[in-house]
Design an enzyme around this catalytic site. Sequence first.
Site: not given
Ligand code: NAD
Length: 333
Positions: A12, A124-125, A148, A152, A177-178, A197, A230
């Site tokens: 993201i 997150s949702a 997890y 949040k 959301f997703n 996942n 979703r």
């Molecule tokens: N993808 C989803 O479906 C979703 C849904 C709801 C919330 N989120 C939240 O959105 C955020 C981004 O999600 P994403 O899907 O892009 O995940 P992702 O794993 O692709 O990206 C997270 C990034 O953070 C980096 N990272 C993790 N811990 C770190 C640290 N301590 N220091 C520096 N860098 C660190 C990782 O290397 C990675 O590049 C997360 O917090 C996740 O929980 C994601």
Amino acid sequence: MNILVTGGLGYIGSHTVVSLIETGHKVIIADNLSNSNKEVLDKLNSITNSNILFYQIDVTDSDKINILFEQHKLDGVIHFAGYKAVGESTLKPLKYYYNNLLSTITLAKACKKYNVKKFVFSSSATVYGDNNVPFKETMSLLPTTNPYGETKVMGERILQDLVKSDPEFEVTLLRYFNPIGAHPSGLLGEKPNGIPNNLMPYITQVAKGKLKELHVFGNDYPTIDGTGVRDYIHVMDLAEGHVAALENIKQGVHIYNLGTGNGTSVLQLITTFEKTNNIKVPYRIVERRQGDIASCYADVTKIETEIGWYAKRTLEDMCKDAWHFEKSTVTLV
Ligand SMILES: NC(=O)c1ccc[n+]([C@@H]2O[C@H](COP(=O)([O-])OP(=O)(O)OC[C@H]3O[C@@H](n4cnc5c(N)ncnc54)[C@H](O)[C@@H]3O)[C@@H](O)[C@H]2O)c1
């Protein structure tokens, strides 16, 4: 604005970096590459035709974060960095609590110390738990089923308490959301390690032949066809939602759902993917997966009315772009 994007090389974060730069903001990325790859930086530079400042640091490391804040005059932080695998979080809860909470605390402390008042947090949702759909920001949160999700809930709470103690802070909590799909260039997208996942990378890897068949977890939920429902949102819409949230940030804590408001079942998503891309996705119904809920979709009225943002891309766009990205990635066998 000059924005620190933590986790900016992740799924993201990277798409959001594109949207931020395209709308005229300056970006500094901090990422420890624990779930991403340096190649993403080259791709970001090529898409945006820029030379983005990147720090390979762990954002739980307060010394390094303080140096970064000292060296750059920041206007705000978008905090994506964190671990996100729900299943792994039940096996390794301390890893999740440590990283997801300490990263938020470390950044918030630096923001306080260096007077950086704008903070956007990836929530997150999942914080809604098994509430009645559609999920509304005003609902009481129900327990999540995994560490997890709890990180949040706690992350939100930490930032809410910070604002109570210092009302000059401007904090926006975005409940995603997703997110699915990819940048239309095919250069950026979701590239999980091992068996995915999340549903969309699973679908694309089955379509490509990397995995034999898709497992659909349960078809006896109280939904349109028995499979889980979703709210899928195109990752570029989500990225643009962050820019809108940042540009409209205001004092206090403000919470917004980032979704489309539409629920789609697993079977509906598979069918749409097959029709859009003219390819078959073999699947098999298996047992329900522990911790999954029947339906999860957003009420998006708040962000639409307060900020004027809404998701523009269709489910077909999401399926097309996700497949384009999967086809563009090299499979190492
Ligand atoms: N993808 C989803 O479906 C979703 C849904 C709801 C919330 N989120 C939240 O959105 C955020 C981004 O999600 P994403 O899907 O892009 O995940 P992702 O794993 O692709 O990206 C997270 C990034 O953070 C980096 N990272 C993790 N811990 C770190 C640290 N301590 N220091 C520096 N860098 C660190 C990782 O290397 C990675 O590049 C997360 O917090 C996740 O929980 C994601």
